[in-house]
Enzyme design. Structure first.
Site, PDB file in Angstrom:
ATOM      1  CG  HIS A 211      -2.103  -0.768   0.568  1.00  0.00           C
ATOM      2  ND1 HIS A 211      -3.071  -0.321   0.626  1.00  0.00           N
ATOM      3  CD2 HIS A 211      -3.043  -1.736   0.724  1.00  0.00           C
ATOM      4  CE1 HIS A 211      -4.399  -1.511  -0.454  1.00  0.00           C
ATOM      5  NE2 HIS A 211      -4.121  -2.713   0.722  1.00  0.00           N
ATOM      6  CD  GLU A 350      -6.953   0.995  -3.034  1.00  0.00           C
ATOM      7  OE1 GLU A 350      -6.403   0.868  -4.301  1.00  0.00           O
ATOM      8  OE2 GLU A 350      -6.413   0.901  -2.420  1.00  0.00           O
ATOM      9  CG  HIS A 366     -10.864  -1.285  -0.037  1.00  0.00           C
ATOM     10  ND1 HIS A 366     -10.517  -0.301   0.111  1.00  0.00           N
ATOM     11  CD2 HIS A 366     -10.399  -2.483   0.768  1.00  0.00           C
ATOM     12  CE1 HIS A 366      -9.185  -1.137   0.548  1.00  0.00           C
ATOM     13  NE2 HIS A 366      -9.445  -2.014   0.740  1.00  0.00           N
TER      14      HIS A 366
HETATM   15 CU1  CUO Z   1      -4.774  -3.567   1.597  1.00  0.00          CU
HETATM   16 CU2  CUO Z   1      -8.309  -3.212   2.312  1.00  0.00          CU
HETATM   17  O1  CUO Z   1      -6.156  -3.744   2.543  1.00  0.00           O
HETATM   18  O2  CUO Z   1      -6.523  -2.993   0.394  1.00  0.00           O
END
Ligand code: CUO
Length: 686
Positions: A211, A350, A366
């Site tokens: 991320h 997302e 998300h």
């Molecule tokens: Cu990697 Cu929800 O944790 O995107």
């Protein structure tokens, strides 16, 4: 004279302590001009720094210049899923990005250290190091050493401190903290049988790092960022489901209904970023509620979640999204130019507020899902409780609820993928090359792979100050014996042929011990490796080590590794770990079963001329973990949709015959399927 690595490495050490506390086991000292030496440093004995890092006064480092970066209290959790925290991260990253070179960044960051939240600080310097071209030689130390409290319970750290307080001051032997196998719960709860997997340090570090490279809302777009969000998380769910099958547990169910309680609770027993503050815990059967965290500016209704999901489903089934001007944006993966549908859908799901085609309409399903779950134990701050671990990038995989949420996310992606036309025989077939035999070999044995436990040591005393004494973490983790793939290929063409070798595997049987049909097995196929080979005419025997996998990172880099990696002294491991991103090598294999568990290996050759992506020369290559992490400063190096050929429904007919199982794909000469066994030894591997 310090090199760039040294200048920046020690900014990661002791994030909770004053920047003037000696680092590097007492050998490195940041000296802030016109700042008092803190009393805790002045009284410290036996410290003789050999590297001094002077930090002059900087007029440009004023609180006002940091924007909202100071809005997150020190010692509290930092969540990239919260819009207000993302804004704080953007402000701090933008501020650090204005620096030029390691010395400048070091001075500015040392002055900012202590003024902002510790996790945010580490996030921002990591982000900037990964993005600045002039810092290409600098590597990041593992999060295990930066924030040990995210990996071992507070109790174990407190015990080590107690031991140090009572120990002879002349003792130089490190204190050892053992952690693992017991993890965070008992086997009374079936979900805890997976704790060794969810709480593995490597997969959590991978997720943090991934991320960091592909953040939403940070004002930049990376090649196929959205598609990789789908693919990397889809593969994590596949691997989780496989691990569940190994243990006789059913596949994970999606979080389908936000209005019923979440069956499984989670009690992390960890503290936030070495601060001593506890993460929130969730009781069994907690009902998710509307989020009303005024202090974070976070307000989300369960109704919003339902509406966003329904709009996304409408878009998937209608085949288009509606942008902010009311225009249709088609969702198709077989495009010749522009973004694939999966990319457009993913940015809206997302969501990346800047890249979503219509953020106000499709919402933030998300990210807000993480938020609602992370605060389900205290949605309105009535108890002044911190968020749960599912709110943090570096800890969220620990909580079983992460997988319910991501199964929901993946379910939407799969709903989209099955609307796409199946690959045609022409897209799947590669004439002229034929796989004659393929399998795996470990030592002298073919097709039987072994798993068991192993340990890895880290220095906890790099992240937490134990009165300057060394403390080692010894973490137990799943591991396997290394092995090789062997592939015998005939090239019937008269000339050399460059091909992409794609290797996947999946369990052969489902939870009912029945062989799986194509659609049931489709989303379990886990990528194991992908590489290019130039086949000479005639017979070719390709051998590939499991350690070269396209999804894995070789090893976490410790502070010690990086201290020993000065110019001209770059070990192979350090050079290879360019980005530090990638699935952990020790988690490449599922654990299998003590009696052996049947798996299938699937090999496929595709035409490299069609797969290749032109990248400018001299780019910074992250050779490790490339399938999950991409390459730095370069395009994703495979033109096919991620997950090919399993990302779509099967071709109805191949060579005139129906396709019912994946074995039917092996009718094509360029594909091959092979049975293997994985045995879990249940003991420490050598
Ligand atoms: Cu990697 Cu929800 O944790 O995107």
């Amino acid at each position: 004279m310090a090199n760039d690595q040294q200048r920046l490495l020690y900014l990661f050490e002791l994030p909770q302590e004053d920047i003037q506390v000696p680092r590097g086991g007492g050998s490195v000292l940041f000296k802030l001009e016109n700042e008092e030496t803190p009393p805790s440093v002045a009284t410290r004995v036996g410290v003789s720094p050999s590297v001094s890092l002077p930090v002059p006064e900087r007029d440009d480092v004023a609180l006002q210049a940091l924007g909202t970066a100071t809005s997150i209290p020190k010692g509290s959790a930092f969540s990239f899923f919260l819009a207000s925290h993302r804004k704080a991260a953007k402000d701090l990253c933008d501020f650090f990005m204005k620096t030029s070179g390691a010395e400048d960044l070091m001075q500015v960051a040392a002055r900012v250290h202590g003024k902002v939240n510790e996790t945010l600080f580490v996030y921002a310097i990591s982000f900037v190091i990964l993005r600045k071209k002039e810092l290409r030689s600098v590597r990041l130390p593992t999060m295990v050493e930066v924030f040990p409290s995210r990996f071992v319970p507070q109790e174990a750290l407190a015990k080590a401190q107690l031991q140090i307080n009572r120990m002879d001051p002349n003792q130089t032997e490190p204190v050892i903290i053992e952690h693992g196998l017991e993890f965070s719960g008992t086997h009374l709860k079936p979900e805890h049988r997976l704790s060794y997997w969810r709480e593995d340090y490597g997969i959590n570090v991978h997720h943090w790092h991934w991320h960091l490279i592909y953040p939403p809302g940070m004002g930049f777009d990376r090649d196929r960022k959205g598609e990789l969000f789908y693919y990397m998380h889809q593969q994590v769910i596949a691997r989780y489901d496989i691990e569940r099958l190994c243990l006789g547990l059913p596949r994970v169910e999606k979080l389908d209904n936000w209005r019923i309680p979440i069956k499984d609770g989670y009690f992390p027993k960890l503290t936030i970023s070495n601060s001593g503050r506890q993460w929130g815990s969730r009781q069994d059967n907690t009902l998710p509620k509307d989020l009303r965290r005024r202090e974070l500016g976070e307000f989300v209704d369960i109704t919003d979640m339902e509406i966003w999901r329904s709009r996304l489903l409408d878009a998937i089934h209608q085949g288009f999204m509606i942008d902010c001007n009311g225009d249709k944006v088609p969702l198709r993966d077989d495009v010749t130019s522009g973004k694939r549908g999966i990319e457009i859908l993913s940015e809206a799901l997302e969501a990346d507020a800047e890249l979503s085609v219509n953020f106000p309409y499709y919402g933030d399903l998300h990210n807000r899902g993480h938020d609602i779950l992370a605060f389900s134990h205290d949605p309105d701050n009535a108890h002044k409780e911190e968020m749960g671990v599912v709110g943090d990038l570096g800890t969220s995989l620990r909580d079983p609820v992460f997988f319910l949420l991501h199964k929901l996310v993946d379910d939407l992606f799969q709903e989209y993928k099955v609307t796409q036309p199946p690959y045609t025989e022409a897209e799947l077939f590669l004439p002229g090359v034929r796989i004659e035999r393929a399998g795996v070999v470990r030592g002298n044995e073919a097709d039987v792979l072994l798993t068991g436990w192993n340990t890895r040591e880290f220095e906890a005393s790099r992240g937490i100050d134990f009165n300057g004494k060394p403390v080692i973490l010894r973490l137990t983790h799943l591991d396997h014996k290394p092995f090789e793939y062997h592939v015998q290929i005939n090239n019937d063409l008269r000339e050399p042929k460059e091909v992409t070798v794609r290797i996947f595997w999946a369990p052969k049987f489902n939870g009912q011990e029945e062989e799986m049909g194509f659609m049931e097995q489709r989303i379990l196929w886990s990528e194991m490796d992908k590489f290019t080979v130039n086949l000479k005419p005639g017979k070719n025997h390709v051998v590939r080590s499991s350690k070269e996998s396209s999804i894995t990172n070789l090893e976490e880099l410790t502070f010690k590794d990086l201290e020993n990696s000065g110019p001209g002294n770059t070990s192979e491991q350090v050079a290879f770990n360019f980005c530090g991103c990638g699935w952990p090598q020790h988690m490449l294999l599922p654990r299998g079963r003590p009696e052996g568990m049947a798996f299938q290996l699937f090999f496929m050759l595709t035409d490299y001329a069609q797969d290749k992506v032109s990248n400018p020369g001299g780019v910074r290559r992250c050779a490790n973990g490339v399938s999950f992490c991409g390459m730095q400063d370069a395009k994703y190096p495979d033109a096919r949709p991620m997950g090919f050929p399993f990302d779509r429904s099967p071709a109805p007919l191949l060579q005139g015959l129906p396709v019912n199982t994946t074995s039917d794909y092996a009718r094509l000469g360029n594909a091959f399927i092979h049975d293997i066994t994985i045995r879990f030894l249940g003991e420490k591997l050598n």
